[in-house]
Scaffold this motif. Structure first.
Motif, PDB file in Angstrom:
ATOM      1  N   PRO A   1      80.278  31.853  94.245  1.00  0.00           N
ATOM      2  CA  PRO A   1      80.815  30.807  93.369  1.00  0.00           C
ATOM      3  C   PRO A   1      82.083  30.187  93.944  1.00  0.00           C
ATOM      4  N   ALA A   2      82.462  29.057  93.392  1.00  0.00           N
ATOM      5  CA  ALA A   2      83.732  28.408  93.743  1.00  0.00           C
ATOM      6  C   ALA A   2      84.764  28.817  92.704  1.00  0.00           C
TER       7      ALA A   2
ATOM      8  N   LEU B   1      83.026  26.629  84.758  1.00  0.00           N
ATOM      9  CA  LEU B   1      81.661  26.984  84.343  1.00  0.00           C
ATOM     10  C   LEU B   1      80.657  25.941  84.819  1.00  0.00           C
ATOM     11  N   GLU B   2      80.965  24.662  84.564  1.00  0.00           N
ATOM     12  CA  GLU B   2      80.047  23.585  84.956  1.00  0.00           C
ATOM     13  C   GLU B   2      79.906  23.493  86.475  1.00  0.00           C
ATOM     14  N   LEU B   3      81.028  23.673  87.187  1.00  0.00           N
ATOM     15  CA  LEU B   3      80.992  23.582  88.649  1.00  0.00           C
ATOM     16  C   LEU B   3      80.055  24.621  89.244  1.00  0.00           C
ATOM     17  N   ASN B   4      80.143  25.860  88.771  1.00  0.00           N
ATOM     18  CA  ASN B   4      79.318  26.925  89.337  1.00  0.00           C
ATOM     19  C   ASN B   4      77.878  26.862  88.848  1.00  0.00           C
ATOM     20  N   VAL B   5      77.666  26.342  87.647  1.00  0.00           N
ATOM     21  CA  VAL B   5      76.288  26.143  87.174  1.00  0.00           C
ATOM     22  C   VAL B   5      75.586  25.106  88.052  1.00  0.00           C
ATOM     23  N   GLN B   6      76.315  24.050  88.410  1.00  0.00           N
ATOM     24  CA  GLN B   6      75.735  23.031  89.299  1.00  0.00           C
ATOM     25  C   GLN B   6      75.463  23.607  90.683  1.00  0.00           C
TER      26      GLN B   6
ATOM     27  N   LEU C   1      76.297  28.387 103.865  1.00  0.00           N
ATOM     28  CA  LEU C   1      75.461  28.202 102.679  1.00  0.00           C
ATOM     29  C   LEU C   1      76.280  27.592 101.555  1.00  0.00           C
ATOM     30  N   PHE C   2      76.075  26.297 101.303  1.00  0.00           N
ATOM     31  CA  PHE C   2      76.803  25.565 100.263  1.00  0.00           C
ATOM     32  C   PHE C   2      78.312  25.839 100.357  1.00  0.00           C
TER      33      PHE C   2
ATOM     34  N   ARG D   1      83.646  36.291  94.540  1.00  0.00           N
ATOM     35  CA  ARG D   1      82.798  37.461  94.762  1.00  0.00           C
ATOM     36  C   ARG D   1      81.390  37.240  94.227  1.00  0.00           C
ATOM     37  N   GLY D   2      81.294  36.742  93.007  1.00  0.00           N
ATOM     38  CA  GLY D   2      79.977  36.547  92.417  1.00  0.00           C
ATOM     39  C   GLY D   2      80.052  35.688  91.171  1.00  0.00           C
TER      40      GLY D   2
END
Length: 211
Positions: A57-58, A110-115, A154-155, A74-75
């Motif tokens: 995640p970011a 939340l939105e950033l990592n969901v995307q 990777l991303f 980390r995750g």
């Protein structure tokens, strides 16, 4: 060298065993070759999975000094996985890192990592456990046959642009005296207690007159 008084003359033998006092790097070429071979072996070992490993995640760096920077965490949190429609145990099996301890402190994170999860899932190719025996959730045979291992990042986490965009100054803004505005605000804060006291006393006087 300047020598003074009846002291022993300097007689340091720094030329003796000089190799103990310097750091050499004669194995630079050999280490470069070893690192390259290790990368090739790792790519072959994890194939067809990405060489970069799990999707991360970011997250924001801690403390006020560094919290403007984004970095890989980390995750993903359980809430982010739920919003993306992925089960906790399923996430790890398709290359998504999970951190059950981290909590989302804002809707933006939340939105950033969901995307990020959704973008990863859109490009994901799931191989069947046994060749030719595809099950629900596995990719089609054509996609599996054309799959190529990702050797790059990777991303990668990209920094979000901060700050307001440049624009023209309005006529109303030109007429505002920022210095005097700050002075008035400072004065109002400084005299707040006295003004409240005067208002209180005035209200009490009027109340006493009505009696």
């Amino acid at each position: 060298m300047y020598v003074e008084h009846n002291n022993q003359l300097p007689n340091q033998h720094f030329r003796k065993q000089w190799d103990r006092r310097v750091k050499t790097w004669f194995d630079q070429a050999g280490r470069k070759q070893s690192r390259r071979l290790a990368r090739v072996q790792k790519a072959a070992r994890v194939a067809p999975r990405p060489v970069d490993g799990l999707l991360r995640p970011a997250v924001r760096c801690p403390t006020l000094r560094y919290n403007m920077k984004l970095r890989a965490g980390r995750g993903f949190t359980l809430e982010e996985l739920k919003e993306a429609g992925i089960r906790r145990k399923e996430a790890r099996s398709i290359g998504i890192a999970v951190d059950h301890r981290r909590r989302n402190q804002s809707n933006e994170s939340l939105e950033l990592n969901v995307q990020r999860i959704k973008a990863y899932k859109a490009k994901l190719i799931v191989f069947p456990r046994k060749a030719g025996n595809a099950k629900k959730g596995d990719s089609e045979a054509a996609e599996v046959a054309s799959a190529v291992q990702l050797r790059t990042a990777l991303f990668p986490v990209e920094q979000v642009a901060s700050g307001a965009e440049a624009r023209a100054i309005t006529a109303e803004e030109k007429n505002v005296n920022a210095f005097m505005k700050l002075r008035y605000a400072r004065s109002a804060k400084r005299t707040l207690g006295a003004r409240e006291k005067r208002a209180r006393e005035k209200a009490e006087e009027e109340a006493n007159k009505k009696k």
